[in-house]
Write an enzyme that holds these catalytic residues in place. Structure first.
Site, PDB file in Angstrom:
ATOM      1  N   LYS A   1       2.378   2.215  -5.066  1.00 14.25           N
ATOM      2  CA  LYS A   1       3.158   1.705  -6.207  1.00 14.25           C
ATOM      3  C   LYS A   1       2.451   1.920  -7.531  1.00 14.25           C
ATOM      4  CE  LYS A   1       3.013  -2.355  -4.416  1.00 14.25           C
ATOM      5  NZ  LYS A   1       2.568  -2.072  -3.048  1.00 14.25           N
TER       6      LYS A   1
ATOM      7  N   THR B   1      -7.838  -1.728  -0.106  1.00 14.64           N
ATOM      8  CA  THR B   1      -8.539  -1.748  -1.395  1.00 14.64           C
ATOM      9  C   THR B   1      -9.216  -3.096  -1.610  1.00 14.64           C
ATOM     10  OG1 THR B   1      -6.648  -0.494  -2.181  1.00 14.64           O
ATOM     11  CG2 THR B   1      -8.200  -1.208  -3.849  1.00 14.64           C
TER      12      THR B   1
ATOM     13  N   GLY C   1      -4.152  -4.652  -4.575  1.00 13.75           N
ATOM     14  CA  GLY C   1      -5.235  -3.739  -4.926  1.00 13.75           C
ATOM     15  C   GLY C   1      -4.614  -2.433  -5.377  1.00 13.75           C
ATOM     16  N   HIS C   2      -4.211  -2.392  -6.653  1.00 15.92           N
ATOM     17  CA  HIS C   2      -3.508  -1.208  -7.155  1.00 15.92           C
ATOM     18  C   HIS C   2      -4.527  -0.206  -7.705  1.00 15.92           C
ATOM     19  CE1 HIS C   2       0.381  -3.779  -7.675  1.00 15.92           C
ATOM     20  NE2 HIS C   2       0.058  -3.535  -6.421  1.00 15.92           N
TER      21      HIS C   2
ATOM     22  N   GLN D   1       2.420  -5.943  -3.185  1.00 15.18           N
ATOM     23  CA  GLN D   1       2.701  -6.004  -1.744  1.00 15.18           C
ATOM     24  C   GLN D   1       4.001  -5.211  -1.473  1.00 15.18           C
ATOM     25  OE1 GLN D   1       1.913  -9.395  -3.253  1.00 15.18           O
ATOM     26  NE2 GLN D   1      -0.094  -8.524  -3.014  1.00 15.18           N
TER      27      GLN D   1
ATOM     28  N   THR E   1      -5.680 -11.771   2.933  1.00 16.01           N
ATOM     29  CA  THR E   1      -6.777 -11.213   2.144  1.00 16.01           C
ATOM     30  C   THR E   1      -7.815 -12.291   1.796  1.00 16.01           C
ATOM     31  OG1 THR E   1      -5.550 -11.681   0.128  1.00 16.01           O
ATOM     32  CG2 THR E   1      -5.273  -9.477   1.069  1.00 16.01           C
TER      33      THR E   1
ATOM     34  N   ASP F   1       0.817  -1.224   0.000  1.00 16.74           N
ATOM     35  CA  ASP F   1       0.000   0.000   0.000  1.00 16.74           C
ATOM     36  C   ASP F   1       0.848   1.270   0.000  1.00 16.74           C
ATOM     37  OD1 ASP F   1      -2.265  -1.711   0.262  1.00 16.74           O
ATOM     38  OD2 ASP F   1      -1.843  -1.844   2.402  1.00 16.74           O
TER      39      ASP F   1
ATOM     40  N   GLY G   1      -0.356  13.836  -4.250  1.00 15.36           N
ATOM     41  CA  GLY G   1      -1.783  13.625  -4.492  1.00 15.36           C
ATOM     42  C   GLY G   1      -1.945  12.445  -5.416  1.00 15.36           C
TER      43      GLY G   1
HETATM   44  P1  IMP Z   1      -2.080 -12.828   1.662  1.00 12.57           P
HETATM   45  O1  IMP Z   1      -1.124 -12.241   0.680  1.00 12.57           O
HETATM   46  O2  IMP Z   1      -3.518 -12.637   1.304  1.00 12.57           O
HETATM   47  O3  IMP Z   1      -1.745 -14.236   2.017  1.00 12.57           O
HETATM   48  O4  IMP Z   1      -1.916 -12.006   3.057  1.00 12.57           O
HETATM   49  C1  IMP Z   1      -0.724 -12.071   3.828  1.00 12.57           C
HETATM   50  C2  IMP Z   1      -0.424 -10.716   4.458  1.00 12.57           C
HETATM   51  O5  IMP Z   1      -0.058  -9.790   3.453  1.00 12.57           O
HETATM   52  C3  IMP Z   1      -1.601 -10.088   5.203  1.00 12.57           C
HETATM   53  O6  IMP Z   1      -1.114  -9.333   6.291  1.00 12.57           O
HETATM   54  C4  IMP Z   1      -2.205  -9.152   4.175  1.00 12.57           C
HETATM   55  O7  IMP Z   1      -2.916  -8.100   4.760  1.00 12.57           O
HETATM   56  C5  IMP Z   1      -0.930  -8.674   3.485  1.00 12.57           C
HETATM   57  N1  IMP Z   1      -1.164  -8.242   2.105  1.00 12.57           N
HETATM   58  C6  IMP Z   1      -1.375  -9.020   1.025  1.00 12.57           C
HETATM   59  N2  IMP Z   1      -1.521  -8.283  -0.074  1.00 12.57           N
HETATM   60  C7  IMP Z   1      -1.385  -7.012   0.302  1.00 12.57           C
HETATM   61  C8  IMP Z   1      -1.398  -5.781  -0.400  1.00 12.57           C
HETATM   62  O8  IMP Z   1      -1.544  -5.704  -1.622  1.00 12.57           O
HETATM   63  N3  IMP Z   1      -1.228  -4.657   0.360  1.00 12.57           N
HETATM   64  C9  IMP Z   1      -1.007  -4.716   1.698  1.00 12.57           C
HETATM   65  N4  IMP Z   1      -0.960  -5.840   2.386  1.00 12.57           N
HETATM   66  C10 IMP Z   1      -1.147  -6.983   1.708  1.00 12.57           C
END
Ligand code: IMP
Length: 419
Positions: free
Chosen positions: A16, A293, A40-41, A218, A129, A13, A409
């Site tokens: 990116k 997102t 979630g871009h 991520q 997620t 988050d 922004g």
């Molecule tokens: P997973 O990738 O769904 O297995 O989640 C593992 C960890 O990574 C959790 O803490 C999620 O909240 C975090 N996570 C996964 N994808 C994202 C992302 O795109 N942004 C922020 N955190 C993420």
């Protein structure tokens, strides 16, 4: 010709997508190499919001080729839904969106397992997620998962599902096998135009002098090997993930851009040394719209952690920093930056490997003057309030990497480039 990597260097988050979007203006291809629909871009363009989960955000440029590499996990059903939404928003996929046959699939059973683990009170809760990411990667490592290419080979598809059933259930479940293969065949018919030898495509583009941009998902602190294990995602989010996740050697990448927010956030469980549990944290959350997102969960917010930031700069070999959401910090009298940790009475500038040491770490803060002005319309670094300039310069000094881009922004033009 240039090859660029855009990597999130926190817990995801970082903004990116916006930086990828800005840097993709002269790219010929944008490549995703890890993760899947857990990302979630979000990109805002002329007031319209576009959300990319599995699809590279380079799709917004009509001539850019978009590639999903071998290191991604593909949920074909979610992907088709996402493609429909983006098509409805006027984006085109035909002839420019390609998927590696080597990419493992996320199947409904992976999502069920993910949710089951998360809801099991006897297990360590990760706060995933629930998109099936961990179980899909685990099955690849166990050499039992189906790959995207198997969708187009009836024999491989049926044998693959049967093998997966035996692995998970100890038997083949005929009704489920029929159902899953029918659904997958249907998805395959729609996704067939995307199947392509992506490795050769990328190398041919490179040899022809085209610009390639690698879009991380991520963040580095969520890397399965180098992050805050076990509170991580299941892929390699750091620089090395590009090589294994796309088949493009990292030594050919000219420019490594690390994306950091001007404060830290985390969604899900796990240690977070500079987390704010007070109204300052809530203020950052509100001002920065810090809600997930994908899951809508409120993000945990805290001050900039230069110990963690130095660590992720190091492991990625960053050339430059894109520093985002600086506008969110307007209006604070004082800002704090964590310059060291105190763990069991000892002060250290090193990021510990273990989650329990991180849990015991107390932040050592340096105070910085804040600024009151709205900076969302500023386009030159020298026009930023003195205190904002000093804050950026302090981050450069503490992390040891120059800040080349400052984002003030969500829009493309709310971007300051520094030479
Ligand atoms: P997973 O990738 O769904 O297995 O989640 C593992 C960890 O990574 C959790 O803490 C999620 O909240 C975090 N996570 C996964 N994808 C994202 C992302 O795109 N942004 C922020 N955190 C993420």
């Amino acid at each position: 010709m240039s090859t660029t990597a855009v990597l999130g260097c926190m817990w995801g988050d970082e903004g990116k997508a916006k930086i990828t979007d800005v840097l993709a203006s002269d790219a010929h291809a944008v490549v995703r190499f890890q993760g899947g629909a857990n990302a979630g871009h979000t990109i805002w363009l002329e007031g319209a919001k576009f959300v990319f989960n599995t699809v590279p955000s380079g799709l917004l440029y009509p001539d850019v080729i978009c590639i999903l590499g071998a290191g991604m996990v593909i949920d074909p059903f979610q992907l088709l839904q996402e493609m429909n939404t983006l098509r409805d928003q006027g984006l085109q996929f035909e002839g420019r969106f390609f998927i590696s046959p080597r990419a493992p699939l996320v199947l409904p059973l992976h999502k069920t397992i993910d949710a089951g683990h998360e809801n099991d009170a006897n297990r360590v809760k990760i706060g995933t997620t629930k998109r099936g990411i961990g179980p899909a990667y685990a099955d690849r490592t166990s050499r039992v998962n189906l790959l995207f290419g198997d969708l187009f080979d009836e024999e491989a598809l049926r044998a693959g599902i049967a093998n997966l059933h035996r692995h998970h259930y100890g038997e083949v479940r005929p009704i489920e096998l029929e159902e899953t293969s029918a659904l997958l065949r249907e998805a395959a018919a729609r996704l067939e135009p995307c199947l392509a030898p992506t490795i050769y495509m990328m190398h041919e583009m490179y040899s022809a002098g085209k610009n390639i941009l690698f879009e991380g998902a991520q963040g580095s602190l969520l890397d399965v090997g180098l992050g805050t294990y076990p509170f991580v995602t299941s892929s390699h989010t750091t620089m090395g993930g590009i090589a294994t996740g796309s088949g493009f050697p990292t030594r050919r990448i000219d420019r490594i851009v690390g994306v950091y927010k001007s404060y830290f956030t985390r969604v899900g469980e796990g240690p977070f040394v500079t987390e704010l549990h007070d109204e300052t944290g809530q203020r950052i959350r509100d001002r920065g719209h810090e809600y997930g997102t994908v899951s809508g969960r409120p993000r945990r917010c805290g001050w900039f952690d230069a110990v963690a930031a130095r660590y992720t700069a190091l492991i990625n070999g960053l050339d430059e920093i894109a520093f985002t959401l600086l506008d969110v910090l307007s209006g604070f009298d004082t800002l704090k930056v964590c310059t060291a940790y105190r763990i069991d009475g000892e002060q250290t500038g090193r990021f510990p490997a273990g989650a329990s040491a991180l849990n015991r770490a107390e932040p050592v803060f340096e105070d910085m003057p804040g600024w009151q002005e709205d900076i969302t319309g500023i386009t030159r670094f020298d026009d930023l309030p003195q205190a904002a300039q000093q804050y950026v310069q302090a981050i450069e000094r503490l992390v040891g990497v120059p800040v080349s881009i400052v984002s003030v922004g969500p829009d493309r033009n709310q971007t300051i480039f520094r030479s």
